[in-house]
Each structure stands twice: as structure tokens, then as C-alpha cells.
Write a protein that holds these residues in place. Structure first.
Motif, short mmCIF file in Angstrom:
data_model
loop_
_atom_site.label_atom_id
_atom_site.label_comp_id
_atom_site.label_asym_id
_atom_site.label_seq_id
_atom_site.Cartn_x
_atom_site.Cartn_y
_atom_site.Cartn_z
N ASP A 76 120.23 151.40 -13.44
CA ASP A 76 121.49 151.67 -12.74
C ASP A 76 122.51 150.63 -13.20
N ILE A 77 123.42 151.04 -14.08
CA ILE A 77 124.34 150.12 -14.75
C ILE A 77 125.71 150.16 -14.09
N GLY A 78 126.18 148.99 -13.65
CA GLY A 78 127.42 148.91 -12.90
C GLY A 78 127.17 149.24 -11.45
N THR A 79 126.21 148.56 -10.88
CA THR A 79 125.66 148.90 -9.57
C THR A 79 126.70 148.95 -8.46
N GLY A 80 127.57 147.96 -8.43
CA GLY A 80 128.49 147.85 -7.31
C GLY A 80 127.79 147.24 -6.10
N LEU A 81 128.51 147.11 -5.02
CA LEU A 81 127.94 146.49 -3.82
C LEU A 81 126.93 147.41 -3.16
N PRO A 82 125.77 146.89 -2.78
CA PRO A 82 124.80 147.70 -2.05
C PRO A 82 125.41 148.20 -0.75
N VAL A 103 122.15 146.64 -12.79
CA VAL A 103 122.92 145.82 -13.72
C VAL A 103 124.34 145.65 -13.20
N ASP A 104 124.79 144.40 -13.11
CA ASP A 104 126.18 144.12 -12.77
C ASP A 104 126.47 142.69 -13.19
N ASN A 105 127.74 142.36 -13.28
CA ASN A 105 128.10 140.98 -13.64
C ASN A 105 129.07 140.36 -12.65
N LEU A 110 126.16 140.35 -7.22
CA LEU A 110 124.89 139.69 -7.48
C LEU A 110 124.39 138.92 -6.25
N ALA A 111 125.32 138.33 -5.51
CA ALA A 111 124.93 137.63 -4.29
C ALA A 111 124.29 138.60 -3.29
N HIS A 112 124.88 139.77 -3.17
CA HIS A 112 124.32 140.77 -2.28
C HIS A 112 123.03 141.36 -2.84
N ALA A 113 122.95 141.50 -4.16
CA ALA A 113 121.74 142.04 -4.77
C ALA A 113 120.54 141.16 -4.46
N ARG A 114 120.75 139.86 -4.53
CA ARG A 114 119.64 138.94 -4.24
C ARG A 114 119.11 139.13 -2.83
N ALA A 115 120.02 139.44 -1.91
CA ALA A 115 119.64 139.54 -0.51
C ALA A 115 119.16 140.93 -0.12
N LEU A 116 119.73 141.97 -0.73
CA LEU A 116 119.52 143.31 -0.21
C LEU A 116 118.75 144.25 -1.13
N CYS A 131 124.66 141.11 -16.23
CA CYS A 131 125.17 141.42 -17.57
C CYS A 131 126.40 142.32 -17.45
N ASP A 132 127.32 142.18 -18.38
CA ASP A 132 128.49 143.03 -18.49
C ASP A 132 128.10 144.30 -19.24
N TYR A 133 128.49 145.46 -18.75
CA TYR A 133 128.06 146.67 -19.44
C TYR A 133 128.73 146.85 -20.80
N HIS A 134 129.69 146.00 -21.13
CA HIS A 134 130.23 146.01 -22.48
C HIS A 134 129.25 145.39 -23.48
N GLU A 135 128.11 144.89 -22.98
CA GLU A 135 127.07 144.31 -23.82
C GLU A 135 125.77 145.09 -23.64
N PRO A 136 125.76 146.37 -24.05
CA PRO A 136 124.59 147.21 -23.79
C PRO A 136 123.32 146.72 -24.48
N GLU A 137 123.47 146.08 -25.63
CA GLU A 137 122.28 145.56 -26.33
C GLU A 137 121.57 144.51 -25.46
N GLN A 138 122.35 143.68 -24.77
CA GLN A 138 121.75 142.66 -23.90
C GLN A 138 121.11 143.31 -22.68
N ILE A 139 121.75 144.34 -22.15
CA ILE A 139 121.19 145.06 -21.01
C ILE A 139 119.82 145.61 -21.38
#
Length: 267
Positions: A76-82, A103-105, A110-116, A131-139
């Protein structure tokens, strides 16, 4: 809101993920986001419907892929806030061993991802990649630490690619990820379109606030990202009109809105 706010989180500039959370009825936003959200809804009253229906599209598509197709891995790339009914919750409710990589940057996301964003089952895996989705190779490189790229993967870009720098960049991002996943994988993607002048104006006004611009695109440009893939029924439609089963009709608003997408299989 979290008790401690990261110094990387700007509370003086509206943020699209927080505004979207506000439109969806969530709790993770600041006053600047609420002001921007209210201003946007005055320009385009349909935007709150788009926000709510986008989550219904996610629920329907993930449930279908997990229950009917047997997909056990999601990227799930560009997750957004849970918010509610997140990808891992839907997938793991169908199959307890489902693996989900978000995936999100954005530091707040990310703070919410860690918790939720935690497992709903003992055997499942739920994690996130910064990661930034402009870097798909890294993703892809990071996701390989969790997902088996020899087995089908459900790739998701849910209303996020308007932040792509150019349309060519948008196509590059999707093609790079889809080239990396095996046959039998699926792309689920939707985005706002230029059908509605009110939505176009909303995005133009948002860019003037200092937020990262979001660019709506014509339907044919969004449809084109599925070239070479096999769309499942009902094909490329407004997200309010996408359902894989008759039972889902009661969840969907029959009126189309200026947000279009599809679910498609990699041959």
C-alpha cells in the motif's frame, strides 16, 4: 492528536493527508487543516463524499482480492493517515496470515503508523516502509524484506498520485513497481479527475496555501496506467460504482463522482 508533535511536522501549513483525514471524519488534524478543509468543501461540496467513498473502494477491492482471488500480500504505497478499516484490517479479517507493507514518507503518517498499524492476527505481518514514492526502486528493495516477490502482490496507489511531479513520472512509478511484481499480481489505483471544475479549483486553491500541489488528471490519463493489465469487472469506473459483488451495491453510491479507478491483474 499525539501528545508529542515531531519537530518535522509543520502545524502552520495545511497537509493533504490531515485534510483528507478531516474530510473522512478522523481526528488527526490541526486547525490549519480544518480551515483548509472547510474552505475546500465550500468550493467542492462533493469532496467529503470522495473521501468517504475512497475508503469504501479500498475495503471492497482489498476484500475481493483477499477472499476471491487469494492475494495474501499487499503493498500500500502512499498510505496516508490511518483511519478506519485500513488495508491490513480488511485483508487479515479474511486471511489471518496476510502480509501488508505500508509506504509513506510523511513524519506524521509514520508516527501514527508506529502506533496504529499493527497486526490484527498473531500470524499476520503488518509493517511500514519510510520512503518517497518517487523512489520506487527503494520501495521495492525495502518491501522485499517482508514480501515474497515470487508470489502475487496486491499493489495499491489510493488517491495519492496527484502528487507525482509529472504525468511521465506517475507512469514511471507505477510501471517500475508493476514490473517488479510477478504475474498474477494486481494493481488497485484511483485518483481524482478533471471532470469536476469544482475539484480542479479546490486543488488549485490548495496549492496556494503552501501545501504540496495535487494535480487532478483527465480520465483517459488515469485509465492509461492500466495498459497491459487485465481489468476485472466492472472495469475503469467512478469509485462509487466499483463493486465486485452484487452484495456490495448497498455500500456504494450509485451516482458517479470525479474519482475514477480500477483493479487489474498482471498477466
Amino acid at each position: 492528536m499525539p501528545d508529542a508533535i515531531s519537530p518535522l511536522i509543520r502545524t502552520d501549513i495545511p497537509h493533504s493527508a490531515r485534510i483528507w483525514n478531516y474530510w473522512m471524519g478522523g481526528k488527526d488534524h490541526f486547525e490549519v487543516d480544518r480551515l483548509a478543509g472547510d474552505a475546500g468543501a465550500e468550493v467542492d461540496p462533493e469532496i467529503t463524499t470522495m473521501a468517504v467513498q475512497s475508503r469504501q473502494f479500498l475495503v471492497r477491492s482489498v476484500r475481493h482480492l483477499a477472499s476471491e482471488v487469494g492475494i495474501r500480500q499487499f503493498l500500500d504505497i502512499g498510505t496516508g493517515l490511518p483511519t478506519m478499516q485500513n488495508t491490513h484490517e480488511v485483508a487479515q479479517s479474511v486471511s489471518g496470515d496476510a502480509k501488508i507493507v505500508y509506504v509513506d514518507n510523511d513524519p506524521m503518517v509514520l508516527a501514527h503508523a508506529r502506533a496504529l498499524l499493527t497486526n490484527t492476527t498473531p500470524e499476520g505481518v503488518t509493517t511500514y516502509v519510510e520512503c518517497d514514492y518517487h523512489e520506487p526502486e527503494q520501495i521495492i528493495a525495502d518491501a522485499r524484506n517482508v514480501l515474497n516477490f515470487n508470489q502475487p502482490i496486491g499493489v495499491m496507489f489510493m488517491g495519492v498520485l496527484g502528487h507525482a511531479k509529472t504525468y511521465d513520472d506517475l507512469r514511471r512509478i507505477i510501471s517500475t513497481v508493476m514490473d517488479a511484481v510477478p504475474s498474477g499480481s494486481y494493481l488497485t489505483m484511483w485518483d481524482g479527475t478533471t471532470d469536476s471544475q469544482a475539484y480542479v479549483t479546490l486543488c488549485e486553491n490548495y496549492a496556494k496555501t503552501g501545501g504540496v500541489p495535487y494535480v487532478p488528471r483527465p480520465q483517459d490519463e488515469i485509465r492509461a496506467v492500466f495498459d497491459g493489465l487485465e481489468m476485472i469487472e466492472p472495469g475503469f469506473v467512478s469509485i462509487t460504482q466499483w463493486w465486485a459483488h452484487e452484495d456490495d451495491r448497498e455500500l456504494a453510491d450509485a451516482q458517479p463522482i470525479s474519482a475514477y479507478g480500477a483493479v487489474a491483474k498482471k498477466p
